[in-house]
Design a protein around this motif. Structure first.
Motif, PDB file in Angstrom:
ATOM      1  N   THR A 175       0.764  -1.159   0.021  1.00 33.79           N
ATOM      2  CA  THR A 175       0.131  -0.186  -0.187  1.00 33.79           C
ATOM      3  C   THR A 175       0.566   1.127  -0.085  1.00 33.79           C
ATOM      4  OG1 THR A 175      -0.150   0.224   2.583  1.00 33.79           O
ATOM      5  CG2 THR A 175      -1.894  -1.143   1.257  1.00 33.79           C
ATOM      6  N   ALA A 176       2.225   1.185  -0.181  1.00 34.93           N
ATOM      7  CA  ALA A 176       3.206   2.100  -0.296  1.00 34.93           C
ATOM      8  C   ALA A 176       3.059   2.912   1.109  1.00 34.93           C
ATOM      9  CB  ALA A 176       2.952   3.259  -1.435  1.00 34.93           C
ATOM     10  N   LYS A 177       2.654   2.484   2.162  1.00 38.13           N
ATOM     11  CA  LYS A 177       2.627   2.932   3.574  1.00 38.13           C
ATOM     12  C   LYS A 177       1.524   3.976   3.516  1.00 38.13           C
ATOM     13  CE  LYS A 177       7.275   2.088   4.513  1.00 38.13           C
ATOM     14  NZ  LYS A 177       8.951   2.656   5.113  1.00 38.13           N
ATOM     15  N   ALA A 178       0.337   3.514   2.948  1.00 37.38           N
ATOM     16  CA  ALA A 178      -0.700   4.127   2.638  1.00 37.38           C
ATOM     17  C   ALA A 178      -0.631   5.731   2.066  1.00 37.38           C
ATOM     18  CB  ALA A 178      -1.488   4.590   4.229  1.00 37.38           C
ATOM     19  N   ALA A 179       0.476   5.768   1.204  1.00 38.20           N
ATOM     20  CA  ALA A 179       0.410   7.151   0.468  1.00 38.20           C
ATOM     21  C   ALA A 179      -0.491   7.559  -0.325  1.00 38.20           C
ATOM     22  CB  ALA A 179       1.791   6.942  -0.160  1.00 38.20           C
ATOM     23  N   GLY A 180      -1.054   6.485  -0.741  1.00 40.68           N
ATOM     24  CA  GLY A 180      -2.344   6.620  -1.826  1.00 40.68           C
ATOM     25  C   GLY A 180      -3.450   7.380  -1.011  1.00 40.68           C
ATOM     26  N   GLU A 181      -3.418   7.523   0.201  1.00 40.58           N
ATOM     27  CA  GLU A 181      -4.631   8.328   0.805  1.00 40.58           C
ATOM     28  C   GLU A 181      -4.625   9.847   0.452  1.00 40.58           C
ATOM     29  OE1 GLU A 181      -7.292   7.331   2.984  1.00 40.58           O
ATOM     30  OE2 GLU A 181      -6.536   5.283   2.186  1.00 40.58           O
ATOM     31  N   ALA A 182      -3.470  10.436   0.074  1.00 45.76           N
ATOM     32  CA  ALA A 182      -3.393  11.807  -0.191  1.00 45.76           C
ATOM     33  C   ALA A 182      -3.476  11.832  -1.646  1.00 45.76           C
ATOM     34  CB  ALA A 182      -2.196  12.633   0.410  1.00 45.76           C
ATOM     35  N   ASP A 183      -3.591  10.901  -2.479  1.00 49.98           N
ATOM     36  CA  ASP A 183      -3.299  11.006  -4.031  1.00 49.98           C
ATOM     37  C   ASP A 183      -4.629  11.027  -4.765  1.00 49.98           C
ATOM     38  OD1 ASP A 183      -3.460   9.898  -6.717  1.00 49.98           O
ATOM     39  OD2 ASP A 183      -1.230   9.211  -6.306  1.00 49.98           O
ATOM     40  N   PRO A 184      -4.925  12.208  -5.538  1.00 52.06           N
ATOM     41  CA  PRO A 184      -6.029  12.539  -5.947  1.00 52.06           C
ATOM     42  C   PRO A 184      -6.577  11.477  -6.887  1.00 52.06           C
ATOM     43  CG  PRO A 184      -4.630  14.542  -6.090  1.00 52.06           C
ATOM     44  CD  PRO A 184      -3.848  13.304  -5.613  1.00 52.06           C
ATOM     45  N   VAL A 185      -5.807  10.689  -7.740  1.00 48.30           N
ATOM     46  CA  VAL A 185      -6.120   9.709  -8.614  1.00 48.30           C
ATOM     47  C   VAL A 185      -6.730   8.579  -7.921  1.00 48.30           C
ATOM     48  CG1 VAL A 185      -5.389   8.077 -10.211  1.00 48.30           C
ATOM     49  CG2 VAL A 185      -4.404  10.210 -10.523  1.00 48.30           C
ATOM     50  N   LEU A 186      -6.131   8.203  -6.875  1.00 47.06           N
ATOM     51  CA  LEU A 186      -6.666   7.010  -5.909  1.00 47.06           C
ATOM     52  C   LEU A 186      -7.850   7.366  -5.362  1.00 47.06           C
ATOM     53  CD1 LEU A 186      -3.368   5.323  -4.700  1.00 47.06           C
ATOM     54  CD2 LEU A 186      -4.865   4.765  -6.660  1.00 47.06           C
ATOM     55  N   GLN A 187      -7.921   8.740  -4.867  1.00 46.85           N
ATOM     56  CA  GLN A 187      -9.086   9.046  -4.046  1.00 46.85           C
ATOM     57  C   GLN A 187     -10.460   9.074  -5.112  1.00 46.85           C
ATOM     58  OE1 GLN A 187      -7.790  13.069  -3.148  1.00 46.85           O
ATOM     59  NE2 GLN A 187      -7.138  12.492  -1.052  1.00 46.85           N
ATOM     60  N   ARG A 195     -14.845   2.856  -1.858  1.00 47.83           N
ATOM     61  CA  ARG A 195     -13.818   2.365  -0.777  1.00 47.83           C
ATOM     62  C   ARG A 195     -12.880   3.433  -0.342  1.00 47.83           C
ATOM     63  NH1 ARG A 195     -13.656  -3.400  -0.982  1.00 47.83           N
ATOM     64  NH2 ARG A 195     -15.461  -4.153  -2.025  1.00 47.83           N
ATOM     65  N   THR A 196     -11.568   2.966   0.108  1.00 45.46           N
ATOM     66  CA  THR A 196     -10.700   3.931   0.539  1.00 45.46           C
ATOM     67  C   THR A 196      -9.632   3.861  -0.644  1.00 45.46           C
ATOM     68  OG1 THR A 196      -9.322   2.243   1.888  1.00 45.46           O
ATOM     69  CG2 THR A 196     -11.007   3.571   2.957  1.00 45.46           C
ATOM     70  N   PRO A 197      -8.618   4.846  -0.648  1.00 41.47           N
ATOM     71  CA  PRO A 197      -7.672   4.845  -1.662  1.00 41.47           C
ATOM     72  C   PRO A 197      -6.662   3.719  -1.434  1.00 41.47           C
ATOM     73  CG  PRO A 197      -7.915   7.161  -1.142  1.00 41.47           C
ATOM     74  CD  PRO A 197      -8.806   6.244  -0.179  1.00 41.47           C
ATOM     75  N   THR A 198      -6.558   3.266   0.022  1.00 36.01           N
ATOM     76  CA  THR A 198      -5.582   2.345   0.262  1.00 36.01           C
ATOM     77  C   THR A 198      -6.380   0.853  -0.216  1.00 36.01           C
ATOM     78  OG1 THR A 198      -4.589   3.724   2.231  1.00 36.01           O
ATOM     79  CG2 THR A 198      -4.539   0.933   2.098  1.00 36.01           C
ATOM     80  N   GLN A 199      -7.521   0.836   0.062  1.00 35.98           N
ATOM     81  CA  GLN A 199      -8.212  -0.326  -0.679  1.00 35.98           C
ATOM     82  C   GLN A 199      -7.857  -0.333  -1.969  1.00 35.98           C
ATOM     83  OE1 GLN A 199     -11.983   0.206   1.412  1.00 35.98           O
ATOM     84  NE2 GLN A 199     -11.713  -1.708   2.306  1.00 35.98           N
ATOM     85  N   VAL A 200      -8.058   0.519  -2.772  1.00 32.80           N
ATOM     86  CA  VAL A 200      -7.794   0.623  -4.349  1.00 32.80           C
ATOM     87  C   VAL A 200      -6.545   0.251  -4.491  1.00 32.80           C
ATOM     88  CG1 VAL A 200      -7.722   2.296  -6.238  1.00 32.80           C
ATOM     89  CG2 VAL A 200      -9.688   2.568  -4.719  1.00 32.80           C
ATOM     90  N   ALA A 201      -5.328   0.911  -4.072  1.00 32.61           N
ATOM     91  CA  ALA A 201      -3.937   0.583  -4.096  1.00 32.61           C
ATOM     92  C   ALA A 201      -3.892  -0.992  -3.995  1.00 32.61           C
ATOM     93  CB  ALA A 201      -3.200   1.161  -3.137  1.00 32.61           C
ATOM     94  N   LEU A 202      -4.413  -1.694  -2.903  1.00 30.71           N
ATOM     95  CA  LEU A 202      -4.140  -3.026  -2.699  1.00 30.71           C
ATOM     96  C   LEU A 202      -5.011  -4.034  -3.700  1.00 30.71           C
ATOM     97  CD1 LEU A 202      -2.988  -5.201  -0.796  1.00 30.71           C
ATOM     98  CD2 LEU A 202      -4.608  -4.796   0.694  1.00 30.71           C
ATOM     99  N   ALA A 203      -6.274  -3.573  -3.984  1.00 28.24           N
ATOM    100  CA  ALA A 203      -6.907  -4.246  -5.125  1.00 28.24           C
ATOM    101  C   ALA A 203      -6.289  -4.365  -6.447  1.00 28.24           C
ATOM    102  CB  ALA A 203      -8.552  -3.450  -5.095  1.00 28.24           C
ATOM    103  N   TRP A 204      -5.663  -2.999  -6.715  1.00 25.98           N
ATOM    104  CA  TRP A 204      -4.791  -2.951  -8.040  1.00 25.98           C
ATOM    105  C   TRP A 204      -3.802  -4.436  -8.100  1.00 25.98           C
ATOM    106  CZ3 TRP A 204       0.625  -2.055  -8.710  1.00 25.98           C
ATOM    107  CH2 TRP A 204       0.809  -1.801 -10.063  1.00 25.98           C
ATOM    108  N   LEU A 205      -2.924  -4.323  -6.964  1.00 24.64           N
ATOM    109  CA  LEU A 205      -2.148  -5.497  -6.948  1.00 24.64           C
ATOM    110  C   LEU A 205      -2.478  -6.924  -6.971  1.00 24.64           C
ATOM    111  CD1 LEU A 205       0.727  -4.551  -4.085  1.00 24.64           C
ATOM    112  CD2 LEU A 205       1.035  -4.799  -6.464  1.00 24.64           C
ATOM    113  N   LEU A 206      -3.657  -7.054  -6.242  1.00 25.97           N
ATOM    114  CA  LEU A 206      -4.229  -8.402  -6.245  1.00 25.97           C
ATOM    115  C   LEU A 206      -4.963  -8.698  -7.425  1.00 25.97           C
ATOM    116  CD1 LEU A 206      -5.820  -8.298  -2.691  1.00 25.97           C
ATOM    117  CD2 LEU A 206      -3.652  -9.413  -3.314  1.00 25.97           C
ATOM    118  N   GLY A 207      -5.217  -7.663  -8.214  1.00 28.30           N
ATOM    119  CA  GLY A 207      -5.804  -7.962  -9.652  1.00 28.30           C
ATOM    120  C   GLY A 207      -4.705  -8.421 -10.583  1.00 28.30           C
ATOM    121  N   GLU A 208      -3.415  -8.156 -10.470  1.00 28.27           N
ATOM    122  CA  GLU A 208      -2.466  -8.421 -11.243  1.00 28.27           C
ATOM    123  C   GLU A 208      -2.192 -10.122 -11.525  1.00 28.27           C
ATOM    124  OE1 GLU A 208       0.101  -5.654 -13.002  1.00 28.27           O
ATOM    125  OE2 GLU A 208      -2.302  -5.474 -12.775  1.00 28.27           O
TER     126      GLU A 208
END
Length: 262
Positions: A175-187, A195-208
């Protein structure tokens, strides 16, 4: 190996044990630790207290980079198993390559751990693509590779090696240490899916394809949120947006790290 596991660095002491117990009670079955983490005893105590049958658990641990002689690897594995209160590890990794290690000897020692029943499978962490190709070329039974991998750090060169070989890539700091929480794209993607930006970041990985992830989560709330991320399905628009994020932000790069472009 369950695709979503619990990373345990740097959880120690009673808090660390409670976190592992919480995760196991919640349904996590893949627990990742290492001798360097200094928490194998806590992980072992949590596993023992969980009541989860051993056959349902997947416990991974690692040997530190200054123990990569055949005798050092064997001794480190036996000590880890004693702390974990286990007869075998499900996966035993080289944690980091050492610049002066004898690669053939180290991999041979890993293979003997598997042959002798101390590890069901063996793998390597933090090997760049060139070194991984060399390792695979030895015929060693490498079953898994673990590296830093998240929406801000591409591992496509490594995946180009692991996927044809049928070897899963386990992502740490996923989750890049939850860095995505402040990312406009993930937001924006998070709002779209509720969902939350952190969940989006994790879902992206698990979909690979061929990728697993071991996010560290100490609180029950974060552990549950990570589990729920596994059910999030991103669409092509989401993935195009994430593909446009920078992919060169490395968070873990100690002085003894290998040359990542090698």
């Amino acid at each position: 190996m369950p695709r979503l596991g619990l990373g345990t660095w740097p959880m120690r002491g009673a808090e660390g044990q409670r976190a592992v117990e919480s995760a196991l009670a919640m349904g996590y079955r893949h627990i990742d630790t290492a001798e360097m983490y200094g928490n194998e005893s806590e992980v072992g105590a949590a596993v023992a207290a969980s009541g989860v049958p051993r056959g349902e658990l997947f416990v991974a641990t690692k040997v530190w980079w200054d123990h990569l002689t055949p005798s050092g690897i064997r001794a480190a594995c036996e000590a880890s198993l004693a702390r974990l209160r286990l007869q075998h590890a499900d996966l035993y990794y080289i944690h980091w390559p050492s610049p002066d290690m004898d690669l053939d000897a180290a991999l041979g020692a890993l293979a003997r751990l598997k042959e002798d029943g101390l590890a069901r499978a063996v793998g390597v962490c933090n090997f760049p693509p060139g070194l991984l190709r060399r390792a695979l070329g030895t015929g060693a039974p490498i079953a898994c590779v673990q590296v830093e991998h998240h929406v801000y750090l591409s591992q496509e060169r490594l995946l180009a090696v692991t996927r044809p070989a049928g070897i899963p890539l386990v992502s740490y700091s996923p989750t890049a240490k939850a860095a995505g929480e402040a990312d406009p794209v993930l937001q924006g993607i998070a709002r779209k899916h509720g969902r939350t930006p952190t969940q989006v970041a994790l879902a992206w990985l698990l979909g690979e394809d061929g990728v697993a992830a071991i996010p560290k989560a100490a609180s029950e709330a974060n552990q549950r949120a990570n589990l729920e991320a596994a059910s999030l399905r991103l669409d092509d628009e989401d993935r195009r947006a994430i593909a446009g994020l920078p992919k060169n932000r490395r968070l873990v790069d100690p002085d003894f790290a290998p040359e990542w472009d090698a």
